[in-house]
Write a protein that holds these residues in place. Structure first.
Motif, mmCIF file in Angstrom:
data_model
loop_
_atom_site.group_PDB
_atom_site.id
_atom_site.type_symbol
_atom_site.label_atom_id
_atom_site.label_comp_id
_atom_site.label_asym_id
_atom_site.label_seq_id
_atom_site.Cartn_x
_atom_site.Cartn_y
_atom_site.Cartn_z
ATOM 1 N N LYS A 173 0.830 -1.209 0.000
ATOM 2 C CA LYS A 173 0.000 0.000 0.000
ATOM 3 C C LYS A 173 0.868 1.265 0.000
ATOM 4 C CE LYS A 173 -0.717 0.304 5.034
ATOM 5 N NZ LYS A 173 -1.741 0.337 6.110
ATOM 6 N N ASP A 174 2.090 1.173 0.562
ATOM 7 C CA ASP A 174 3.000 2.316 0.520
ATOM 8 C C ASP A 174 3.402 2.635 -0.918
ATOM 9 O OD1 ASP A 174 2.983 2.376 3.308
ATOM 10 O OD2 ASP A 174 4.687 0.999 3.442
ATOM 11 N N ILE A 175 3.700 1.574 -1.680
ATOM 12 C CA ILE A 175 4.078 1.748 -3.081
ATOM 13 C C ILE A 175 2.889 2.267 -3.878
ATOM 14 C CG2 ILE A 175 5.057 0.636 -5.118
ATOM 15 C CD1 ILE A 175 6.951 0.525 -2.826
ATOM 16 N N ALA A 176 1.710 1.696 -3.608
ATOM 17 C CA ALA A 176 0.504 2.115 -4.323
ATOM 18 C C ALA A 176 0.216 3.594 -4.085
ATOM 19 C CB ALA A 176 -0.677 1.254 -3.884
ATOM 20 N N ALA A 177 0.358 4.040 -2.843
ATOM 21 C CA ALA A 177 0.127 5.449 -2.527
ATOM 22 C C ALA A 177 1.173 6.327 -3.198
ATOM 23 C CB ALA A 177 0.152 5.643 -1.014
ATOM 24 N N HIS A 178 2.413 5.853 -3.227
ATOM 25 C CA HIS A 178 3.498 6.617 -3.843
ATOM 26 C C HIS A 178 3.265 6.804 -5.332
ATOM 27 C CE1 HIS A 178 7.709 7.230 -5.328
ATOM 28 N NE2 HIS A 178 7.753 8.001 -4.265
ATOM 29 N N GLU A 179 2.657 5.777 -5.991
ATOM 30 C CA GLU A 179 2.409 5.830 -7.435
ATOM 31 C C GLU A 179 0.965 6.180 -7.781
ATOM 32 O OE1 GLU A 179 4.168 5.276 -10.437
ATOM 33 O OE2 GLU A 179 5.935 5.638 -9.191
ATOM 34 N N ASN A 180 0.146 6.399 -6.747
ATOM 35 C CA ASN A 180 -1.271 6.720 -6.954
ATOM 36 C C ASN A 180 -1.974 5.624 -7.746
ATOM 37 O OD1 ASN A 180 -3.575 8.314 -6.614
ATOM 38 N ND2 ASN A 180 -3.240 9.416 -8.540
ATOM 39 N N LEU A 181 -1.776 4.364 -7.304
ATOM 40 C CA LEU A 181 -2.370 3.203 -7.960
ATOM 41 C C LEU A 181 -3.213 2.418 -6.964
ATOM 42 C CD1 LEU A 181 0.792 1.856 -9.835
ATOM 43 C CD2 LEU A 181 -1.073 3.183 -10.840
ATOM 44 N N SER A 182 -4.112 1.596 -7.482
ATOM 45 C CA SER A 182 -4.867 0.695 -6.618
ATOM 46 C C SER A 182 -3.995 -0.502 -6.256
ATOM 47 C CB SER A 182 -6.142 0.211 -7.310
ATOM 48 O OG SER A 182 -5.826 -0.694 -8.360
ATOM 49 N N LEU A 183 -4.283 -1.132 -5.115
ATOM 50 C CA LEU A 183 -3.528 -2.312 -4.693
ATOM 51 C C LEU A 183 -3.649 -3.435 -5.716
ATOM 52 C CD1 LEU A 183 -4.308 -2.434 -0.868
ATOM 53 C CD2 LEU A 183 -2.116 -1.947 -1.934
#
Length: 326
Positions: free
Chosen positions: A196-206
């Motif tokens: 979820k950290d990566i998803a938030a960083h890239e503005n993507l869904s899990l």
């Protein structure tokens, strides 16, 4: 730390460069240039977009622009000659090159019925690099003529595909995103890191990000993260006297059991026995390994290539251009 893209300079010939490198390891990265590589000495674990192959001395490899790749010398280091070229070099006369990609990265299997041509092509690559480093009179023309002979042979025998503009745009977008993600992981894997950290960083869904890892790397996020931590832990175990628990914590594992499980899986022993089973390199090698790669000067490159060049000329000097193209 690696940047998300490797920026390659072309100080001599526009959109083209050659390097000779003693490589220990290179973290996942991408660059906008196409690359033709030749392993001159040693064995290499070569991973491109999640697919891993073993390359040995004499093997050639190919990289498309923005291919996410990682390369490690096995049993120490490997000597690699790499030619890196921008698409700008050929788009003036080959209109489809901008959208053309090789579908395979390992070259030798596609020359199984043309072994002599493969060996000559290696010789041409060495001759190209020798002239590039030597900068003899009119070397630019010679380098470009040799490069085009090599490209002709590669495009003739190695499978490729011409993508539509829309397909190429989507491909580049995914590759650039994956390069940013792996760079982010490279900088943060020793800390607590969640998908979820990566998803938030890239503005993507899990869900999208989870599928992206599987599609691009053939690994789940957690598998990839654990491998990065494990590789780092192995370097600490082999090159330091730190306790296993300390190594585990510094590598980002929340529990030493995860480190032991991976040691058992890959080396058949717990982490406490890894030092004895796989001793670290000598002090001089440790210092070199900490730099991951050593790039040779032009003068040293010529000295190293001279013997290989003379050997190729002795074996194939009587062959004509018609035999190579035939």
């Amino acid at each position: 730390m690696d940047k998300e893209f490797e920026l390659i300079a072309h100080p001599q010939i526009h959109a083209f460069s050659a390097i000779l490198v003693r490589l220990f390891s290179r973290a996942p990265h991408a660059h906008r240039e196409m690359e033709i590589g030749l392993v001159l000495d040693g064995n290499v674990e070569f991973t491109v977009n999640g697919n891993t192959n073993l390359l040995h001395s004499g093997d050639m490899y190919l990289l498309n622009p923005m291919d996410l790749h990682e390369i490690r010398g096995l049993d120490g280091s490997a000597l690699i000659l790499a030619i890196q070229m921008s698409r700008q070099l050929v788009t003036s006369y080959f209109q489809h090159d901008e959208n053309t990609c090789f579908l395979e990265n390992c070259v030798r299997p596609f020359f199984s019925r043309h072994e002599t041509r493969y060996e000559i092509m290696k010789g041409l690559l060495i001759e190209l690099a020798y002239n590039y480093f030597g900068q003899f009179a009119n070397y630019e023309y010679k380098c470009m003529s040799l490069l085009n002979m090599i490209l002709y042979s590669l495009h003739t025998y190695v499978p490729g595909k011409i993508y539509t503009d829309a397909e190429m745009t989507a491909r580049r977008h995914r590759q650039e995103r994956m390069s940013r993600i792996t760079d982010y992981i490279e900088k943060n894997f020793r800390q607590k890191l969640l998908l979820k950290d990566i998803a938030a960083h890239e503005n993507l869904s899990l869900t999208y990000l989870s599928h992206l890892f599987r599609d691009e790397l053939n690994l789940s996020f957690q598998e990839y993260l654990n491998l990065k931590r494990f590789e780092y832990a192995c370097r600490l175990l082999q090159n330091t006297d730190k306790k296993v628990l300390t190594v585990s914590i510094e590598s980002g594992f929340s529990d030493v059991r995860y480190l032991n499980q991976l040691c058992q899986k890959y080396y058949g022993c717990p982490a406490s026995e890894l030092r004895q089973k796989r001793p670290g390199p000598a002090r001089a090698d440790r210092q070199a390994a900490s730099n991951t790669q050593n790039i040779f000067t032009a003068g040293d490159s010529m000295l190293l290539l001279h013997t290989l060049r003379e050997s190729c000329r002795e074996k194939y000097g009587d062959y004509t251009i018609w035999e190579f193209y035939g």
